[in-house]
Structures are given as structure tokens and as C-alpha cells.
Write a protein that holds these residues in place. Structure first.
Motif, PDB file in Angstrom:
ATOM      1  N   SER A 169       0.825  -1.195   0.000  1.00 42.67           N
ATOM      2  CA  SER A 169       0.000   0.000   0.000  1.00 42.67           C
ATOM      3  C   SER A 169       0.867   1.255   0.000  1.00 42.67           C
ATOM      4  O   SER A 169       2.006   1.254   0.478  1.00 42.67           O
ATOM      5  CB  SER A 169      -0.920   0.004   1.223  1.00 42.67           C
ATOM      6  OG  SER A 169      -0.155  -0.016   2.411  1.00 42.67           O
ATOM      7  N   ALA A 170       0.290   2.330  -0.520  1.00 44.48           N
ATOM      8  CA  ALA A 170       1.042   3.576  -0.691  1.00 44.48           C
ATOM      9  C   ALA A 170       1.307   4.291   0.621  1.00 44.48           C
ATOM     10  O   ALA A 170       2.229   5.103   0.717  1.00 44.48           O
ATOM     11  CB  ALA A 170       0.292   4.505  -1.641  1.00 44.48           C
ATOM     12  N   ASP A 171       0.503   4.005   1.642  1.00 43.82           N
ATOM     13  CA  ASP A 171       0.705   4.702   2.913  1.00 43.82           C
ATOM     14  C   ASP A 171       1.872   4.072   3.663  1.00 43.82           C
ATOM     15  O   ASP A 171       1.713   3.418   4.699  1.00 43.82           O
ATOM     16  CB  ASP A 171      -0.570   4.669   3.765  1.00 43.82           C
ATOM     17  CG  ASP A 171      -1.065   3.238   3.992  1.00 43.82           C
ATOM     18  OD1 ASP A 171      -0.782   2.379   3.147  1.00 43.82           O
ATOM     19  OD2 ASP A 171      -1.727   2.999   5.012  1.00 43.82           O
ATOM     20  N   MET A 172       3.048   4.278   3.096  1.00 44.11           N
ATOM     21  CA  MET A 172       4.247   3.681   3.655  1.00 44.11           C
ATOM     22  C   MET A 172       4.519   4.223   5.055  1.00 44.11           C
ATOM     23  O   MET A 172       4.465   5.423   5.297  1.00 44.11           O
ATOM     24  CB  MET A 172       5.459   3.970   2.761  1.00 44.11           C
ATOM     25  CG  MET A 172       5.293   3.467   1.333  1.00 44.11           C
ATOM     26  SD  MET A 172       5.117   1.683   1.260  1.00 44.11           S
ATOM     27  CE  MET A 172       6.684   1.199   1.913  1.00 44.11           C
ATOM     28  N   ILE A 173       4.798   3.333   5.967  1.00 43.89           N
ATOM     29  CA  ILE A 173       5.122   3.709   7.328  1.00 43.89           C
ATOM     30  C   ILE A 173       6.632   3.885   7.428  1.00 43.89           C
ATOM     31  O   ILE A 173       7.402   3.120   6.853  1.00 43.89           O
ATOM     32  CB  ILE A 173       4.632   2.642   8.312  1.00 43.89           C
ATOM     33  CG1 ILE A 173       3.111   2.537   8.226  1.00 43.89           C
ATOM     34  CG2 ILE A 173       5.082   2.931   9.734  1.00 43.89           C
ATOM     35  CD1 ILE A 173       2.527   1.450   9.084  1.00 43.89           C
ATOM     36  N   GLU A 174       7.034   4.906   8.160  1.00 43.41           N
ATOM     37  CA  GLU A 174       8.461   5.144   8.312  1.00 43.41           C
ATOM     38  C   GLU A 174       9.133   3.932   8.953  1.00 43.41           C
ATOM     39  O   GLU A 174       8.527   3.213   9.746  1.00 43.41           O
ATOM     40  CB  GLU A 174       8.695   6.388   9.169  1.00 43.41           C
ATOM     41  CG  GLU A 174       8.344   7.689   8.474  1.00 43.41           C
ATOM     42  CD  GLU A 174       9.189   7.922   7.239  1.00 43.41           C
ATOM     43  OE1 GLU A 174      10.401   7.622   7.293  1.00 43.41           O
ATOM     44  OE2 GLU A 174       8.646   8.392   6.225  1.00 43.41           O
TER      45      GLU A 174
END
Length: 413
Positions: free
Chosen positions: A321-326
Motif C-alpha cells: 500500500s502507498a501509505d508507507m510507514i516510516e
């Protein structure tokens, strides 16, 4: 001197010229056969080198990539396969994925002291988990050369792990397998001398048909017990460490990969209804062998961290998914073993918008420059030691000269 007319040429000379010129015989071109070749709707040409550079990895991902990402931070992901699968799990865990994993997300690589790299052994693990294998029929030796006990507790752990998996990254590696002739069961690896029985334990290269059978077994058990599981198949680009065949290890490795890849392709063609729904293929093998310039490390087996980073970056762009978590994990540089290489892999995988092939060559240059710096440091340190030893030797020699002079003075009295 004029060339002889075609009718004056001998049969051998005409064949010679036809072979050298290798051109279309224009005498066959008539209005009656000027029709275009039928190409259908799925026709694709082989890209030339310029087109390959322009298209990048999409030249190999064409037709295989999912329409939308399959993995979110909450997705329960499991990997089975060679050490190449470690890159996938490490990246996911370092970036906050596998949040729903019952234990640490770093444990999402099913190993049990061995890399399950052949379709026969992977299918065996599925059969064991879902009660289609008598554990009395197996003899499993781990990398530590100790016997792995197929206990009920361990079987239940494998079963529960598979039942709780939403996305399985299944990396297939080879078709060279050792078998137990009596039970018909595959072994994890070659046995130790004290366990090997030449009358019972045999080596064989799996055929495409046998490999296809194991893939169908995996799919049957998936559909029966974990119908909601999605499997992303890959073929490991890591070459054989050695072969038990009496031929070159390089050619044996090539044949082993070809059997696995061809069987997997046939399996996916046989399951068009599940392709891009429950079954996917990620072309990591082709990315290594067809796209990168110099992908392998000095051992000529494992791929460099730079190449692994480029492949994982492409995988993440399409499957995650594009909402990459740091990144949540700390630096791996302080860890023993391959910590520095894996940290370099993580850092390079996070660099967006770069050409992986150019990055590969630049990384090679930087790696060599780093080695030069390290070697220079070693040379400087040793030079200091040499200078110190030279100084000490000179001082001792001077002392010897003074003692010799004193002895001669005393003797001359």
C-alpha cells in the motif's frame, strides 16, 4: 571478373550464399502473399536494449503485476523459500508491516533450521501441516546437521501459521532433491555420513511433471484449508552452491531453475481463473538474469544488496500500500554477520526515482572505492607497525654495535 549467374552456381555454393546472406528470397514475394501475420490481442515483442532501458523493470513485470496493492500494514504475510525471501520479510518488518503477526514480524519466514527451496519439500510441509503426512516417514536434517524432530507441537505451529496467513510469498529455488526410497518422502537436504544409507537414500532431479504435481498439491491444500490465502510465487535467483550431478555446477543450476520456472509457468497457465486473484507471480528471477548487468556477488551465487534493493523497491511499489510507514527498526550496522550488507540494502531500497541498473553500477564503484579505503587503512596501520619494528631493529643494531665496540676495547687492553 563478373559473378556467375545463379543458374551457373553449384548447389553447395548456392547453399553457402543463402546461409551467409540469410535474407528473404524476393522471388517469393508476390501480391498473393502480402497479407499481414495474425498477431491476436496479447502479442508482445522482445524489447531491444534501448527499449529495455526505457521501459525499465516494467519490461519484465508486464502482465504479472496486481491491479492494486495486496499488502497493507495489517496484512499477515509469511514467506517460505530461500534466503532471498529474507529480503522481503526484513523490509516488511523494518517498515511496520505484519502488525497482525502473532509474534515478531521478523519471524515471518518459515524455516525450522532449513530453507525450504524445492517444490517437493514445500508441498511436504503443507501435507504435514494438514494431516496428509505421517511424521514417522520423515528424516529431516537441519543446517546445524542435527535431526529435526517432527513433533505434534511443531506441526500444529506450522498449521496455525498457514491458517493465519493472508499473503504467502513462496520462493522456489531448485529441482535437485534427495529422497527416501522406502517412504517416497523428500529430504530437506543431503544427509550426514552417519545418517546416509546408500540403499535407501537417493538423489534425483525432478521432472517438470513431478514439479507440477507438487505445485498442484500446494494449491489443492490452499484451496481446501486456507481459501482466502493469496500466494505470490517467485523463483529464487540464487544459484546452486553445488550439484550432485556429474556435470558443471553452472549448467546444473541453469537446468534446475529452468525446470522450476517452466513447471510454475504451466501451473499458472492451468489456473487462469485464480491468476491475479489468489495466485500471482513476481519475476524476481528474470529481473536478476535479464535486467541487471552484474547482479551476483563474488561467490557467483548470491545477489548484491544493491540489486536486491532495486527488486524489493519494485515489488513494494506494486504489491504494498502507498501509505508507507516510516522505518521502525534501528540500524543494522552494529549487528554481526551480514548486518552492514542488509543495512545497505534497506537504505538503497528507500531511494525512489533512481534507475536500478545505473544504481547497480554506481554501487559497485562505491563498493570498490570503499574496499580501497579499507585496504589503504590496513596498509597504513601495517606501515606504522613496520616503521616501529624498523626503528626498534635500528636501536637494537646500534646497541649491538656499541656492545661490540666495548668488547673490542676491553679485549685490547
Amino acid at each position: 571478373m563478373t559473378d556467375p549467374l545463379p543458374d551457373e552456381l553449384s548447389e553447395a555454393e548456392r547453399a553457402r550464399r543463402a546461409l551467409i546472406q540469410w535474407s528473404l528470397d524476393k522471388s517469393h514475394v508476390r501480391l498473393g502473399n502480402m497479407a499481414r501475420w495474425h498477431k491476436g490481442t496479447t502479442y508482445r515483442r522482445m524489447p531491444d536494449k534501448t527499449q529495455l532501458s526505457a521501459m525499465g523493470m516494467d519490461a519484465l513485470g508486464d502482465g504479472w503485476l496486481p491491479a492494486e496493492p495486496l499488502i497493507t500494514p495489517e496484512t499477515r504475510v509469511l514467506a517460505i523459500g530461500s534466503c532471498f525471501a529474507r529480503y522481503f520479510i526484513l523490509w516488511l518488518a523494518e517498515h511496520g508491516f505484519n502488525k497482525a503477526a502473532p509474534q515478531s514480524p521478523y519471524n515471518a519466514l518459515l524455516r525450522f533450521g532449513s530453507d525450504f527451496v524445492s517444490p517437493a519439500v514445500v508441498a511436504q510441509q503443507f501435507r504435514w501441516a494438514f494431516d496428509e503426512l505421517d511424521d514417522k516417514d520423515v528424516l529431516w536434517i537441519g543446517k546445524d546437521k542435527n535431526i529435526f524432530e517432527a513433533t505434534e507441537e511443531r506441526r500444529q505451529l506450522v498449521r496455525d501459521t498457514l491458517l493465519g496467513t493472508e499473503v504467502l510469498l513462496l520462493t522456489l529455488g531448485l529441482s535437485e532433491v534427495w529422497y527416501d526410497r522406502v517412504t517416497g518422502e523428500p529430504l530437506w537436504r543431503a544427509l550426514t555420513e552417519d545418517q546416509f544409507d546408500p540403499e535407501r537414500h537417493i538423489f534425483r532431479v525432478e521432472t517438470m511433471a513431478q514439479t507440477l504435481h507438487y505445485l498442484e498439491t500446494i494449491e489443492r491444500l490452499r484451496a481446501q484449508h486456507v481459501p482466502n490465502m493469496t500466494i505470490i510465487y517467485t523463483v529464487s535467483p540464487i544459484r546452486l552452491a553445488a550439484t550432485f550431478r556429474p556435470v558443471s555446477a553452472l549448467t546444473a543450476s541453469s537446468a534446475s531453475k529452468a525446470i522450476v520456472r517452466a513447471a510454475l509457468d504451466e501451473f499458472l497457465r492451468n489456473h487462469q481463473d485464480g491468476l491475479h486473484r489468489n495466485l500471482f507471480y513476481f519475476p524476481s528471477y528474470e529481473l536478476v538474469t535479464e535486467y541487471f548487468v552484474d547482479p551476483y556477488e563474488h561467490d557467483n551465487r548470491h545477489i548484491s544488496s544493491t540489486v536486491a534493493a532495486g527488486i524489493i523497491r519494485y515489488f513494494v511499489a506494486h504489491y504494498c500500500s502507498a501509505d508507507m510507514i516510516e522505518r521502525s527498526g534501528r540500524s543494522l550496522n552494529d549487528l554481526e554477520g551480514a548486518g552492514q550488507d542488509l543495512e545497505r540494502f534497506i537504505q538503497q531500497s528507500r531511494i525512489a526515482g533512481t534507475d536500478p541498473r545505473s544504481g547497480e553500477l554506481l554501487a559497485r564503484i562505491a563498493e570498490l572505492e570503499g574496499k580501497v579505503v579499507d585496504l589503504q587503512k590496513i596498509c597504513d596501520e601495517r606501515q606504522e607497525v613496520i616503521v616501529g619494528l624498523d626503528q626498534a631493529a635500528r636501536e637494537r643494531l646500534d646497541l649491538i654495535h656499541r656492545l661490540d665496540a666495548e668488547v673490542k676495547r676491553i679485549q685490547g687492553r
